[in-house]
Design a protein around this motif. Structure first.
Motif, PDB file in Angstrom:
ATOM      1  N   CYS A  66       7.186 -59.470  53.850  1.00 41.05           N
ATOM      2  CA  CYS A  66       8.368 -60.285  53.682  1.00 41.05           C
ATOM      3  C   CYS A  66       9.120 -59.998  52.466  1.00 41.05           C
ATOM      4  O   CYS A  66       8.450 -59.113  51.402  1.00 41.05           O
ATOM      5  CB  CYS A  66       7.839 -61.544  53.718  1.00 41.05           C
ATOM      6  SG  CYS A  66       6.772 -62.288  52.505  1.00 41.05           S
ATOM      7  N   ALA A  67      10.092 -60.404  52.209  1.00 40.07           N
ATOM      8  CA  ALA A  67      11.123 -60.322  51.060  1.00 40.07           C
ATOM      9  C   ALA A  67      11.919 -61.526  50.890  1.00 40.07           C
ATOM     10  O   ALA A  67      12.232 -62.306  51.613  1.00 40.07           O
ATOM     11  CB  ALA A  67      11.870 -59.130  51.129  1.00 40.07           C
ATOM     12  N   LEU A  68      12.075 -61.918  49.750  1.00 36.28           N
ATOM     13  CA  LEU A  68      12.811 -63.234  49.135  1.00 36.28           C
ATOM     14  C   LEU A  68      14.060 -62.455  48.395  1.00 36.28           C
ATOM     15  O   LEU A  68      13.795 -61.816  47.163  1.00 36.28           O
ATOM     16  CB  LEU A  68      11.809 -64.133  48.096  1.00 36.28           C
ATOM     17  CG  LEU A  68      10.758 -64.838  49.027  1.00 36.28           C
ATOM     18  CD1 LEU A  68       9.959 -65.622  48.049  1.00 36.28           C
ATOM     19  CD2 LEU A  68      11.220 -65.573  50.041  1.00 36.28           C
ATOM     20  N   VAL A  69      15.147 -62.965  48.738  1.00 33.97           N
ATOM     21  CA  VAL A  69      16.489 -62.300  48.005  1.00 33.97           C
ATOM     22  C   VAL A  69      17.113 -63.718  47.646  1.00 33.97           C
ATOM     23  O   VAL A  69      17.305 -64.729  48.234  1.00 33.97           O
ATOM     24  CB  VAL A  69      17.156 -61.602  49.010  1.00 33.97           C
ATOM     25  CG1 VAL A  69      18.596 -61.006  48.364  1.00 33.97           C
ATOM     26  CG2 VAL A  69      16.136 -60.111  49.466  1.00 33.97           C
ATOM     27  N   LYS A 115      28.099 -59.644  37.046  1.00 33.95           N
ATOM     28  CA  LYS A 115      28.835 -59.704  38.593  1.00 33.95           C
ATOM     29  C   LYS A 115      27.861 -60.009  39.557  1.00 33.95           C
ATOM     30  O   LYS A 115      26.767 -60.010  39.101  1.00 33.95           O
ATOM     31  CB  LYS A 115      29.562 -58.613  38.696  1.00 33.95           C
ATOM     32  CG  LYS A 115      28.549 -57.209  38.475  1.00 33.95           C
ATOM     33  CD  LYS A 115      29.274 -55.886  38.614  1.00 33.95           C
ATOM     34  CE  LYS A 115      28.067 -54.985  38.770  1.00 33.95           C
ATOM     35  NZ  LYS A 115      28.694 -53.414  38.843  1.00 33.95           N
ATOM     36  N   PRO A 116      28.444 -60.405  40.557  1.00 31.10           N
ATOM     37  CA  PRO A 116      27.300 -60.738  41.514  1.00 31.10           C
ATOM     38  C   PRO A 116      26.311 -59.487  42.081  1.00 31.10           C
ATOM     39  O   PRO A 116      26.774 -58.479  41.843  1.00 31.10           O
ATOM     40  CB  PRO A 116      28.235 -61.115  42.719  1.00 31.10           C
ATOM     41  CG  PRO A 116      29.545 -61.575  42.407  1.00 31.10           C
ATOM     42  CD  PRO A 116      29.868 -60.647  40.873  1.00 31.10           C
ATOM     43  N   PHE A 117      25.111 -59.855  41.949  1.00 32.48           N
ATOM     44  CA  PHE A 117      24.088 -58.862  42.301  1.00 32.48           C
ATOM     45  C   PHE A 117      23.100 -59.520  43.256  1.00 32.48           C
ATOM     46  O   PHE A 117      23.116 -60.709  43.852  1.00 32.48           O
ATOM     47  CB  PHE A 117      23.263 -58.378  41.333  1.00 32.48           C
ATOM     48  CG  PHE A 117      22.771 -59.209  40.447  1.00 32.48           C
ATOM     49  CD1 PHE A 117      21.298 -59.204  40.660  1.00 32.48           C
ATOM     50  CD2 PHE A 117      23.268 -59.832  39.388  1.00 32.48           C
ATOM     51  CE1 PHE A 117      20.513 -60.028  39.901  1.00 32.48           C
ATOM     52  CE2 PHE A 117      22.475 -60.997  38.843  1.00 32.48           C
ATOM     53  CZ  PHE A 117      21.059 -60.981  38.955  1.00 32.48           C
ATOM     54  N   TYR A 118      22.136 -58.438  43.970  1.00 36.51           N
ATOM     55  CA  TYR A 118      21.314 -58.881  45.039  1.00 36.51           C
ATOM     56  C   TYR A 118      19.876 -58.741  44.365  1.00 36.51           C
ATOM     57  O   TYR A 118      19.498 -57.807  43.874  1.00 36.51           O
ATOM     58  CB  TYR A 118      21.556 -57.742  46.096  1.00 36.51           C
ATOM     59  CG  TYR A 118      20.748 -57.743  47.366  1.00 36.51           C
ATOM     60  CD1 TYR A 118      21.364 -58.306  48.428  1.00 36.51           C
ATOM     61  CD2 TYR A 118      19.403 -57.426  47.574  1.00 36.51           C
ATOM     62  CE1 TYR A 118      20.854 -58.427  49.695  1.00 36.51           C
ATOM     63  CE2 TYR A 118      18.607 -57.852  48.944  1.00 36.51           C
ATOM     64  CZ  TYR A 118      19.702 -58.078  49.920  1.00 36.51           C
ATOM     65  OH  TYR A 118      19.134 -58.185  51.307  1.00 36.51           O
ATOM     66  N   TYR A 119      19.121 -59.889  44.266  1.00 34.20           N
ATOM     67  CA  TYR A 119      18.013 -59.948  43.570  1.00 34.20           C
ATOM     68  C   TYR A 119      16.992 -59.909  44.340  1.00 34.20           C
ATOM     69  O   TYR A 119      16.554 -60.920  44.969  1.00 34.20           O
ATOM     70  CB  TYR A 119      18.262 -61.120  42.355  1.00 34.20           C
ATOM     71  CG  TYR A 119      16.903 -61.411  41.527  1.00 34.20           C
ATOM     72  CD1 TYR A 119      16.395 -60.357  40.878  1.00 34.20           C
ATOM     73  CD2 TYR A 119      15.814 -62.414  41.931  1.00 34.20           C
ATOM     74  CE1 TYR A 119      15.147 -60.557  40.148  1.00 34.20           C
ATOM     75  CE2 TYR A 119      14.919 -62.658  40.899  1.00 34.20           C
ATOM     76  CZ  TYR A 119      14.384 -61.807  40.124  1.00 34.20           C
ATOM     77  OH  TYR A 119      13.281 -61.849  39.578  1.00 34.20           O
ATOM     78  N   ALA A 152      24.553 -54.288  44.103  1.00 31.28           N
ATOM     79  CA  ALA A 152      23.539 -53.782  43.438  1.00 31.28           C
ATOM     80  C   ALA A 152      22.203 -54.616  43.612  1.00 31.28           C
ATOM     81  O   ALA A 152      22.228 -55.822  43.436  1.00 31.28           O
ATOM     82  CB  ALA A 152      23.878 -53.156  42.003  1.00 31.28           C
ATOM     83  N   ILE A 153      21.147 -53.896  43.830  1.00 29.61           N
ATOM     84  CA  ILE A 153      19.704 -54.572  43.668  1.00 29.61           C
ATOM     85  C   ILE A 153      19.133 -54.576  42.245  1.00 29.61           C
ATOM     86  O   ILE A 153      19.295 -53.342  41.783  1.00 29.61           O
ATOM     87  CB  ILE A 153      19.046 -53.973  44.806  1.00 29.61           C
ATOM     88  CG1 ILE A 153      19.541 -53.880  46.266  1.00 29.61           C
ATOM     89  CG2 ILE A 153      17.466 -54.770  44.797  1.00 29.61           C
ATOM     90  CD1 ILE A 153      18.600 -53.242  47.238  1.00 29.61           C
ATOM     91  N   TYR A 154      18.618 -55.691  41.817  1.00 32.89           N
ATOM     92  CA  TYR A 154      17.952 -55.728  40.676  1.00 32.89           C
ATOM     93  C   TYR A 154      16.393 -56.483  41.021  1.00 32.89           C
ATOM     94  O   TYR A 154      16.527 -57.250  42.017  1.00 32.89           O
ATOM     95  CB  TYR A 154      18.728 -56.696  39.571  1.00 32.89           C
ATOM     96  CG  TYR A 154      19.752 -55.976  38.914  1.00 32.89           C
ATOM     97  CD1 TYR A 154      19.773 -55.481  37.549  1.00 32.89           C
ATOM     98  CD2 TYR A 154      20.927 -55.853  39.622  1.00 32.89           C
ATOM     99  CE1 TYR A 154      20.846 -54.764  36.994  1.00 32.89           C
ATOM    100  CE2 TYR A 154      22.173 -55.268  39.102  1.00 32.89           C
ATOM    101  CZ  TYR A 154      21.857 -54.766  37.755  1.00 32.89           C
ATOM    102  OH  TYR A 154      23.163 -54.235  37.224  1.00 32.89           O
ATOM    103  N   LEU A 155      15.489 -55.875  40.524  1.00 26.29           N
ATOM    104  CA  LEU A 155      14.311 -56.522  40.424  1.00 26.29           C
ATOM    105  C   LEU A 155      13.326 -56.167  39.373  1.00 26.29           C
ATOM    106  O   LEU A 155      13.748 -55.443  38.401  1.00 26.29           O
ATOM    107  CB  LEU A 155      13.595 -55.862  41.752  1.00 26.29           C
ATOM    108  CG  LEU A 155      13.151 -54.318  41.836  1.00 26.29           C
ATOM    109  CD1 LEU A 155      11.869 -54.274  41.226  1.00 26.29           C
ATOM    110  CD2 LEU A 155      13.053 -53.880  43.131  1.00 26.29           C
ATOM    111  N   GLU A 156      12.359 -56.810  39.305  1.00 25.66           N
ATOM    112  CA  GLU A 156      11.283 -56.472  38.155  1.00 25.66           C
ATOM    113  C   GLU A 156       9.913 -56.278  38.740  1.00 25.66           C
ATOM    114  O   GLU A 156       9.599 -56.970  39.810  1.00 25.66           O
ATOM    115  CB  GLU A 156      11.123 -57.601  37.140  1.00 25.66           C
ATOM    116  CG  GLU A 156      12.395 -58.176  36.522  1.00 25.66           C
ATOM    117  CD  GLU A 156      13.239 -59.357  36.884  1.00 25.66           C
ATOM    118  OE1 GLU A 156      12.573 -60.241  37.543  1.00 25.66           O
ATOM    119  OE2 GLU A 156      14.314 -59.313  37.041  1.00 25.66           O
TER     120      GLU A 156
END
Length: 189
Positions: A66-69, A115-119, A152-156
């Motif tokens: 699964c993924a939480l966005v 700006k808006p992004f996909y986390y 753009a996708i951002y993650l840690e």
């Protein structure tokens, strides 16, 4: 990839709790006591609710990953989100950890774009199903989704062994933070 609904909540929480049980970043945030695993479960419960409201929750087609966005630009203060935040503090983080958790979140958020992004908040696969391509397929579909949304996708990640995997998909580390462990901030797009 399937779009998860409220009916999938228990499954998503179980996958994420099991996947992130030993994660440094998660364990930095949750209070470390005899209820630690319950606290991780509540963190995942909270994250599911936030993403269902201000983002999207996905399941792999086989429902083993699964993924939480989250779309941070859509997240706003509501009575519901305030209640969820208070419950998170009391049931997961703990009052004694609150300052540390808030300081960490402030440091992370200061490195996000305006700006808006996909986390991509969480991506997990049931531990007994890992290394079978489920996460790879899910991440590939998430990347396609982010491209379709022109974000753009951002993650840690705090898991060093994940860095080459993310790099294979075009992510790069744009910032490293230290909280007694290294937190790698990654971007794609």
């Amino acid at each position: 990839m399937l779009k998860a609904t409220k009916e999938d909540k228990a499954l998503v929480i179980k996958i994420l709790t099991d996947s992130f049980n030993e994660n440094q970043s998660v364990n930095y945030i949750v209070k470390q006591d005899k209820k630690r695993k319950d606290r991780i479960t509540f963190l995942m419960d909270y994250s599911f609710d936030i993403c269902l409201t201000f983002g999207e929750v996905f399941l792999s087609n086989d429902k083993k990953g699964c993924a939480l966005v989250l779309y941070p630009d859509l997240k706003k203060f509501t009575l519901q989100s305030a209640i969820l935040d208070i419950k998170l503090l009391l049931k997961s983080i703990g009052l004694s950890n609150a300052s540390k958790a808030m300081s960490r979140e402030k440091a992370i958020k200061s490195n996000y774009p305006q700006k808006p992004f996909y986390y991509l908040w969480f991506l997990g696969v049931s531990p007994d199903e890992q290394n079978k391509g489920i996460g790879t397929k899910l991440l590939t579909e998430i990347i396609q989704e982010s491209i379709a949304k022109n974000r753009a996708i951002y993650l840690e990640t705090s898991t060093l062994k994940n860095l080459p995997w993310y790099k294979k998909f075009g992510f790069y580390t744009y910032k490293e933070l230290s909280f007694g462990y290294k937190l790698y901030m990654l971007k794609r797009g």
